[in-house]
Scaffold this motif. Structure first.
Motif, PDB file in Angstrom:
ATOM      1  N   THR A   1     -74.076  -5.077 -50.848  1.00 41.30           N
ATOM      2  CA  THR A   1     -73.485  -4.898 -49.524  1.00 41.30           C
ATOM      3  C   THR A   1     -74.496  -5.167 -48.420  1.00 41.30           C
ATOM      4  O   THR A   1     -75.695  -5.098 -48.615  1.00 41.30           O
ATOM      5  CB  THR A   1     -72.964  -3.461 -49.353  1.00 41.30           C
ATOM      6  N   ASN A   2     -73.982  -5.444 -47.243  1.00 38.98           N
ATOM      7  CA  ASN A   2     -74.782  -5.585 -46.043  1.00 38.98           C
ATOM      8  C   ASN A   2     -75.563  -4.282 -45.813  1.00 38.98           C
ATOM      9  O   ASN A   2     -75.038  -3.224 -46.051  1.00 38.98           O
ATOM     10  CB  ASN A   2     -73.834  -5.835 -44.855  1.00 38.98           C
ATOM     11  N   PRO A   3     -76.814  -4.286 -45.347  1.00 36.09           N
ATOM     12  CA  PRO A   3     -77.544  -5.404 -44.775  1.00 36.09           C
ATOM     13  C   PRO A   3     -78.479  -6.112 -45.759  1.00 36.09           C
ATOM     14  O   PRO A   3     -79.440  -6.759 -45.351  1.00 36.09           O
ATOM     15  CB  PRO A   3     -78.365  -4.724 -43.694  1.00 36.09           C
ATOM     16  N   ALA A   4     -78.216  -5.960 -47.047  1.00 36.37           N
ATOM     17  CA  ALA A   4     -79.129  -6.554 -48.014  1.00 36.37           C
ATOM     18  C   ALA A   4     -78.777  -8.013 -48.325  1.00 36.37           C
ATOM     19  O   ALA A   4     -79.367  -8.613 -49.198  1.00 36.37           O
ATOM     20  CB  ALA A   4     -79.115  -5.744 -49.303  1.00 36.37           C
TER      21      ALA A   4
ATOM     22  N   MET B  57     -85.702 -17.763 -47.314  1.00 39.77           N
ATOM     23  CA  MET B  57     -84.630 -16.779 -47.425  1.00 39.77           C
ATOM     24  C   MET B  57     -84.557 -15.973 -46.134  1.00 39.77           C
ATOM     25  O   MET B  57     -85.579 -15.600 -45.573  1.00 39.77           O
ATOM     26  CB  MET B  57     -84.888 -15.860 -48.614  1.00 39.77           C
ATOM     27  N   TYR B  58     -83.341 -15.732 -45.676  1.00 36.11           N
ATOM     28  CA  TYR B  58     -83.193 -14.951 -44.454  1.00 36.11           C
ATOM     29  C   TYR B  58     -81.938 -14.082 -44.531  1.00 36.11           C
ATOM     30  O   TYR B  58     -81.048 -14.313 -45.348  1.00 36.11           O
ATOM     31  CB  TYR B  58     -83.161 -15.850 -43.227  1.00 36.11           C
ATOM     32  N   THR B  59     -81.892 -13.096 -43.668  1.00 36.43           N
ATOM     33  CA  THR B  59     -80.778 -12.161 -43.664  1.00 36.43           C
ATOM     34  C   THR B  59     -79.707 -12.639 -42.705  1.00 36.43           C
ATOM     35  O   THR B  59     -79.879 -13.637 -41.997  1.00 36.43           O
ATOM     36  CB  THR B  59     -81.235 -10.765 -43.212  1.00 36.43           C
ATOM     37  N   VAL B  60     -78.630 -11.881 -42.638  1.00 30.54           N
ATOM     38  CA  VAL B  60     -77.554 -12.241 -41.716  1.00 30.54           C
ATOM     39  C   VAL B  60     -78.000 -12.133 -40.268  1.00 30.54           C
ATOM     40  O   VAL B  60     -77.340 -12.648 -39.372  1.00 30.54           O
ATOM     41  CB  VAL B  60     -76.317 -11.358 -41.945  1.00 30.54           C
TER      42      VAL B  60
ATOM     43  N   GLN C 183     -86.414 -13.576 -41.550  1.00 27.08           N
ATOM     44  CA  GLN C 183     -86.969 -13.962 -42.844  1.00 27.08           C
ATOM     45  C   GLN C 183     -86.961 -12.757 -43.770  1.00 27.08           C
ATOM     46  O   GLN C 183     -87.214 -11.624 -43.350  1.00 27.08           O
ATOM     47  CB  GLN C 183     -88.398 -14.492 -42.656  1.00 27.08           C
ATOM     48  N   ALA C 184     -86.644 -13.001 -45.041  1.00 32.15           N
ATOM     49  CA  ALA C 184     -86.527 -11.892 -45.982  1.00 32.15           C
ATOM     50  C   ALA C 184     -86.988 -12.332 -47.363  1.00 32.15           C
ATOM     51  O   ALA C 184     -87.194 -13.524 -47.625  1.00 32.15           O
ATOM     52  CB  ALA C 184     -85.077 -11.412 -46.047  1.00 32.15           C
ATOM     53  N   THR C 185     -87.152 -11.374 -48.222  1.00 32.27           N
ATOM     54  CA  THR C 185     -87.499 -11.658 -49.619  1.00 32.27           C
ATOM     55  C   THR C 185     -86.318 -11.299 -50.507  1.00 32.27           C
ATOM     56  O   THR C 185     -85.420 -10.561 -50.111  1.00 32.27           O
ATOM     57  CB  THR C 185     -88.731 -10.861 -50.059  1.00 32.27           C
ATOM     58  N   GLY C 186     -86.353 -11.822 -51.722  1.00 32.72           N
ATOM     59  CA  GLY C 186     -85.283 -11.534 -52.665  1.00 32.72           C
ATOM     60  C   GLY C 186     -85.315 -12.523 -53.808  1.00 32.72           C
ATOM     61  O   GLY C 186     -86.321 -13.225 -54.020  1.00 32.72           O
ATOM     62  N   TYR C 187     -84.222 -12.585 -54.548  1.00 30.61           N
ATOM     63  CA  TYR C 187     -84.116 -13.536 -55.654  1.00 30.61           C
ATOM     64  C   TYR C 187     -83.595 -14.873 -55.131  1.00 30.61           C
ATOM     65  O   TYR C 187     -82.599 -14.921 -54.417  1.00 30.61           O
ATOM     66  CB  TYR C 187     -83.192 -13.000 -56.736  1.00 30.61           C
ATOM     67  N   ASN C 188     -84.285 -15.934 -55.504  1.00 32.62           N
ATOM     68  CA  ASN C 188     -83.930 -17.274 -55.066  1.00 32.62           C
ATOM     69  C   ASN C 188     -83.404 -18.062 -56.255  1.00 32.62           C
ATOM     70  O   ASN C 188     -84.094 -18.166 -57.280  1.00 32.62           O
ATOM     71  CB  ASN C 188     -85.160 -17.996 -54.511  1.00 32.62           C
TER      72      ASN C 188
END
Lengths: 142, 125
Positions: free
Chosen positions: B83-86, B104-107, B111-116
Motif C-alpha cells: 500500500t501507499n506510501p511504499a 526508483m522513485y515514489t509517487v 528518489q527511493a530504494t526497493g526491489y528493481n
C-alpha cells in the motif's frame, strides 16, 4: 533454401533445461531457456468491462484482493524469489487512459513467493486504482 | 507421437548464425536487485555482469552486449508493502550497448530504494 526443423520439445543434453542459441550478431550465444518468459497474464480489474483474465501463460489463477490489488498464482513455480516480473496498466475508461499509472510488486511485503505474488496498480495523485494490467515474468523455474 | 530433440546448442544451417523462433523473441537479459542495502544486491539475473551504484541511480551491466543502444529495457519496482506510501515506480534508460540505468522513485517523485525488476529485449551484438 531455408531449413526448418519441426519438433515438439527441446531438451539440453548436458543439462535438460539449458540450450544455447547463437545471438543475432553471430558473435555470442545466449541461453534459450533463460530468455523465455515463464509467466504472462493480462487481466481487467476495473468496472469498465468484464473482470478477470484476458489471457495467460503458466497462470493458475487471478484473484481480486482489493482496490488495485491482485493476487496472481502460478501453475509451475519459480526456483526462488529472484525472478523478475514487470508490468504496466491503464484505466479501462477512455477518459482516463494513462496518467502517471504504474504497476508494482510487493517484494519485501505482501505476497511475493515462488508460487504467487501481489501486484498493485497505482495512479499518481489518486492512489491504488483498478486497472487493466499486463505482466510478464522472467526467471528460473523450479 | 511426441518428438524430443536433445541438443546443447542450436545455430543456423551454416553453424554460425541465429535460428529463428517463429513469431517469437526471447529476452536477452533480466535482473532482480535490491537497492535498500548500502551496496545494491542482485537477487537473480541472466546475462548481468554487475551493478554500478550511482547513489540515486543504479545501472546494471550486461555480460554480452546488445547490437546497438536502441534495445528495449522494461522494468517495474517493488516496495516493502502493498500500500501507499511504499509504492515504487522504476525508470530505465539505455546508456550503452552494455549498460542500463535505473532510478526508483515514489509517487511523490522522490528518489527511493526497493526491489528493481528489469528485462531486456533486442538483438545481441
Amino acid at each position: 533454401m531455408a531449413s526448418i526443423l519441426k519438433v515438439d520439445a527441446l531438451q539440453g543434453v548436458t543439462a535438460a533445461g539449458s540450450i544455447l542459441v547463437t545471438g543475432e550478431g553471430n558473435s555470442t550465444t545466449t541461453n534459450l531457456q533463460e530468455g523465455l518468459a515463464k509467466i504472462r497474464v493480462s487481466y481487467n480489474q476495473s468496472s469498465g468491462g468484464a473482470q478477470g483474465i484476458y489471457g495467460s501463460f503458466n497462470i493458475t489463477s487471478y484473484a481480486d484482493a482489493g482496490t488495485g490489488l491482485a493476487l496472481i498464482t502460478f501453475t509451475n513455480n519459480f526456483a526462488n524469489t529472484g525472478y523478475s516480473p514487470v508490468g504496466s496498466g491503464h484505466m479501462k475508461e477512455a477518459s482516463n487512459v494513462t496518467v502517471d499509472m504504474f504497476v508494482y510488486f510487493a517484494q519485501g511485503g505482501g505476497t511475493y513467493t515462488t508460487s504467487a505474488f501481489n501486484v498493485t496498480t497505482y495512479r499518481n495523485g489518486v492512489g491504488a486504482v483498478d486497472n487493466e494490467v499486463g505482466i510478464i515474468g522472467h526467471g528460473d523455474l523450479a | 507421437m511426441t518428438s524430443v530433440l536433445n541438443v546443447d546448442t542450436i545455430a543456423d544451417k551454416a553453424g554460425t548464425g541465429p535460428v529463428g523462433l517463429t513469431k517469437q523473441s526471447a529476452a536477452k537479459a533480466w535482473v532482480n536487485f535490491d537497492t535498500a542495502p548500502s551496496t545494491p544486491a542482485i537477487q537473480g539475473s541472466f546475462n548481468i555482469s554487475s551493478l554500478t551504484d550511482g547513489a540515486t541511480e543504479v545501472a546494471f551491466n550486461l555480460t554480452s552486449a546488445m547490437s546497438d543502444a536502441f534495445y528495449a529495457p522494461v522494468g517495474s519496482g517493488g516496495g516493502p508493502t502493498i500500500t501507499n506510501p511504499a509504492n515504487r515506480n522504476l525508470a530505465m534508460n539505455c546508456i550503452s550497448t552494455t549498460q542500463v540505468d535505473t532510478e526508483m522513485y515514489t509517487v511523490a517523485n522522490a528518489q527511493a530504494t526497493g526491489y528493481n525488476h528489469g528485462s531486456v529485449l533486442g538483438d545481441l551484438a
